[in-house]
Design an enzyme around this catalytic site. Structure first.
Site, PDB file in Angstrom:
ATOM      1  N   LYS A 271       6.497   4.293  -2.299  1.00 27.94           N
ATOM      2  CA  LYS A 271       7.192   3.260  -3.074  1.00 27.94           C
ATOM      3  C   LYS A 271       8.675   3.554  -3.016  1.00 27.94           C
ATOM      4  O   LYS A 271       9.079   4.727  -3.042  1.00 27.94           O
ATOM      5  CB  LYS A 271       6.731   3.315  -4.543  1.00 27.94           C
ATOM      6  CG  LYS A 271       7.046   2.077  -5.328  1.00 27.94           C
ATOM      7  CD  LYS A 271       5.960   1.041  -5.165  1.00 27.94           C
ATOM      8  CE  LYS A 271       6.269  -0.243  -5.867  1.00 27.94           C
ATOM      9  NZ  LYS A 271       5.187  -1.202  -5.756  1.00 27.94           N
TER      10      LYS A 271
ATOM     11  N   VAL B 219      -0.257 -17.505 -14.971  1.00 27.36           N
ATOM     12  CA  VAL B 219      -0.808 -18.306 -13.868  1.00 27.36           C
ATOM     13  C   VAL B 219       0.266 -18.491 -12.780  1.00 27.36           C
ATOM     14  O   VAL B 219       0.593 -19.600 -12.391  1.00 27.36           O
ATOM     15  CB  VAL B 219      -1.387 -19.658 -14.363  1.00 27.36           C
ATOM     16  CG1 VAL B 219      -2.680 -19.432 -15.099  1.00 27.36           C
ATOM     17  CG2 VAL B 219      -0.387 -20.395 -15.264  1.00 27.36           C
TER      18      VAL B 219
HETATM   19  P1  NAD Z   1       4.141 -14.023 -10.644  1.00 28.95           P
HETATM   20  O1  NAD Z   1       5.483 -13.619 -11.093  1.00 28.95           O
HETATM   21  O2  NAD Z   1       4.003 -15.088  -9.591  1.00 28.95           O
HETATM   22  O3  NAD Z   1       3.238 -14.472 -11.885  1.00 28.95           O
HETATM   23  C1  NAD Z   1       3.284 -13.857 -13.139  1.00 28.95           C
HETATM   24  C2  NAD Z   1       3.130 -14.941 -14.176  1.00 28.95           C
HETATM   25  O4  NAD Z   1       2.994 -14.331 -15.455  1.00 28.95           O
HETATM   26  C3  NAD Z   1       4.334 -15.887 -14.240  1.00 28.95           C
HETATM   27  O5  NAD Z   1       3.882 -17.225 -14.197  1.00 28.95           O
HETATM   28  C4  NAD Z   1       4.968 -15.550 -15.589  1.00 28.95           C
HETATM   29  O6  NAD Z   1       5.599 -16.650 -16.196  1.00 28.95           O
HETATM   30  C5  NAD Z   1       3.758 -15.107 -16.375  1.00 28.95           C
HETATM   31  N1  NAD Z   1       4.043 -14.282 -17.562  1.00 28.95           N
HETATM   32  C6  NAD Z   1       4.977 -13.317 -17.720  1.00 28.95           C
HETATM   33  N2  NAD Z   1       4.902 -12.804 -18.952  1.00 28.95           N
HETATM   34  C7  NAD Z   1       3.885 -13.431 -19.596  1.00 28.95           C
HETATM   35  C8  NAD Z   1       3.309 -13.337 -20.888  1.00 28.95           C
HETATM   36  N3  NAD Z   1       3.768 -12.482 -21.798  1.00 28.95           N
HETATM   37  N4  NAD Z   1       2.272 -14.149 -21.197  1.00 28.95           N
HETATM   38  C9  NAD Z   1       1.804 -15.024 -20.293  1.00 28.95           C
HETATM   39  N5  NAD Z   1       2.312 -15.165 -19.053  1.00 28.95           N
HETATM   40  C10 NAD Z   1       3.340 -14.391 -18.704  1.00 28.95           C
HETATM   41  O7  NAD Z   1       3.439 -12.671 -10.155  1.00 28.95           O
HETATM   42  P2  NAD Z   1       2.114 -12.534  -9.261  1.00 28.95           P
HETATM   43  O8  NAD Z   1       2.498 -12.274  -7.850  1.00 28.95           O
HETATM   44  O9  NAD Z   1       1.165 -13.631  -9.598  1.00 28.95           O
HETATM   45  O10 NAD Z   1       1.544 -11.151  -9.823  1.00 28.95           O
HETATM   46  C11 NAD Z   1       0.907 -11.078 -11.091  1.00 28.95           C
HETATM   47  C12 NAD Z   1       0.639  -9.618 -11.433  1.00 28.95           C
HETATM   48  O11 NAD Z   1      -0.194  -9.048 -10.427  1.00 28.95           O
HETATM   49  C13 NAD Z   1       1.900  -8.750 -11.457  1.00 28.95           C
HETATM   50  O12 NAD Z   1       1.751  -7.785 -12.458  1.00 28.95           O
HETATM   51  C14 NAD Z   1       1.902  -8.089 -10.080  1.00 28.95           C
HETATM   52  O13 NAD Z   1       2.556  -6.836 -10.112  1.00 28.95           O
HETATM   53  C15 NAD Z   1       0.417  -7.904  -9.837  1.00 28.95           C
HETATM   54  N6  NAD Z   1       0.052  -7.866  -8.409  1.00 28.95           N
HETATM   55  C16 NAD Z   1       0.380  -8.884  -7.583  1.00 28.95           C
HETATM   56  C17 NAD Z   1       0.015  -8.810  -6.234  1.00 28.95           C
HETATM   57  C18 NAD Z   1       0.346  -9.925  -5.278  1.00 28.95           C
HETATM   58  O14 NAD Z   1      -0.204  -9.931  -4.174  1.00 28.95           O
HETATM   59  N7  NAD Z   1       1.167 -10.891  -5.645  1.00 28.95           N
HETATM   60  C19 NAD Z   1      -0.700  -7.702  -5.752  1.00 28.95           C
HETATM   61  C20 NAD Z   1      -1.053  -6.682  -6.651  1.00 28.95           C
HETATM   62  C21 NAD Z   1      -0.660  -6.775  -7.979  1.00 28.95           C
END
Ligand code: NAD
Length: 357
Positions: A86, A186
């Protein structure tokens, strides 16, 4: 550098046997970076670059150490021939420029492929493409640049199959039809998890702090709830797809569900008390680093030059069986699913270490 607990950097590295920390500096560009390489027994280290304006350098160091280690476990558990790494860029995102990113890419290049980077918090696709100008050790590229595109596609699929494994574990049937599932967040992943759930006839609840993302949700089939009211309903599955740390001792007093299965990294507030409490409350927890591995599976396929989404999805589907294995290991050893997943990940690394000695 000595941290708050008076541990030296080497003390910190020894705790979980980290291989390397690389400190990068360019005074003129204001570039300060730390690249953490936890373990390369299984293959080159992989993990995203995150940019953050940390309060202290020790906070940045902590992230480089903890997050690189988590990547080792995620890749090991997913069955990838990849290690954990990382990188952290310290400072305000306004520091970023083409020159700054290309200079940073030079530092990655110097490692000769021991660390492969991808996009993480506060890094854009443009940044990744600038890195690519200078060094080949970049994964998670858009399709038009030879990559597999949005890794959230695979991540969401892994969450969905993980949910099915958990419901099977509890009911003996893996159908999610009529099961009440709450998706918190979402965005890129959560939105796609909702689509899978609707398709299977689950009763879906969703919450987000960003109304724009809620607008993309099919309101006919999803009940939208205010973020502060999420604990008022009983769910079969609660799916944190927003932030880390949401499964805390406090929230566990309010959360009424049978299963927790979501994408957010580091969902548990801590590694001991929270998983023990989940076990006591008979809530089946699917470790985040087990079921959100779809993203790294996708990136890994780019690294081995297999630009084949079908293969990525097939490997992601094995998260179902891996989840069943984790439940079995946890039951047999009377430990939490979190500990079981960690142990399985570490055992694979240790077995390979012995083979190569
Ligand atoms: P994203 O930023 O597209 O989506 C996150 C969503 O959560 C956003 O719509 C945001 O408005 C919402 N949010 C933030 N705080 C909130 C709260 N208190 N209550 C309700 N909603 C809230 O991110 P993503 O790519 O969808 O990833 C989601 C999670 O999964 C993150 O923690 C990320 O680290 C993890 N993750 C993502 C991936 C990937 O491939 N994108 C892979 C592994 C882990």
């Amino acid at each position: 550098m000595i941290n708050k607990e008076n541990k030296t950097i080497f003390d910190k590295l020894l705790i979980h046997d980290h291989e390397e920390l690389i400190f990068c500096n360019d005074k003129k560009l204001g570039l300060k970076a730390i690249i953490g390489i936890h373990d390369t027994t299984l293959g080159p280290s992989m993990g995203g670059t995150r940019m953050w304006n940390y309060a202290t350098e020790n906070d940045a160091l902590k992230d480089a150490i903890n997050l690189s280690r988590a990547m080792s476990y995620k890749s090991s558990l997913a069955g990838l021939n990849a290690g954990g790494g990382k990188a952290i860029l310290i400072g305000d995102i306004n520091l970023k420029s083409k020159k700054y990113i290309e200079r940073y890419a030079g530092f990655i290049n110097d490692l000769g492929g021991k660390y492969w980077t991808a996009q993480d918090v506060n890094m854009t696709t443009q940044d990744i493409l600038w890195i690519k100008n200078v060094c080949p050790y970049v994964i998670g590229l858009p399709k038009e640049y030879g990559g597999l595109g949005d890794s959230a596609i695979a991540t969401a699929y892994g969450i969905y199959v993980g949910m099915k494994a958990a419901i099977y574990q509890i009911t003996g049937n893996n159908s999610l039809e009529n099961k009440k599932v709450c998706v918190q967040g979402v965005g890129k992943v959560g939105g796609k998890v909702v689509d899978y759930l609707i398709k299977e006839g689950a009763k879906v609840y969703a919450t987000d702090i960003n109304n724009k993302n809620l607008d993309n949700i099919d309101e006919k089939n999803v009940q939208i709830i205010e973020k502060d009211n999420i604990f008022d309903v009983h769910y079969d599955i609660f799916s944190p797809c927003a932030l880390g740390g949401v499964i805390s001792m406090d929230n566990l007093k309010k959360l009424n569900c049978k299963i927790i299965a979501g994408a957010a990294n580091n969902q548990l507030e801590d590694d001991i008390n929270v998983p023990n409490e989940l076990l006591k409350k008979d809530i089946l927890y699917l470790p985040d680093f087990l079921i959100n591995a779809g993203g790294i599976i996708s990136c890994y396929h780019e690294q081995i030059n297999q630009i084949d989404l079908q293969k990525v999805m097939q490997m992601t589907e094995t998260i179902y069986d891996k989840a069943i294995d984790v439940f079995k290991y946890a039951n047999e050893n009377k430990i939490t699913t979190h500990s079981a997943a960690m142990k399985i990940a570490v055992e694979r690394i240790e077995r390979n270490k012995k083979k190569s000695n």
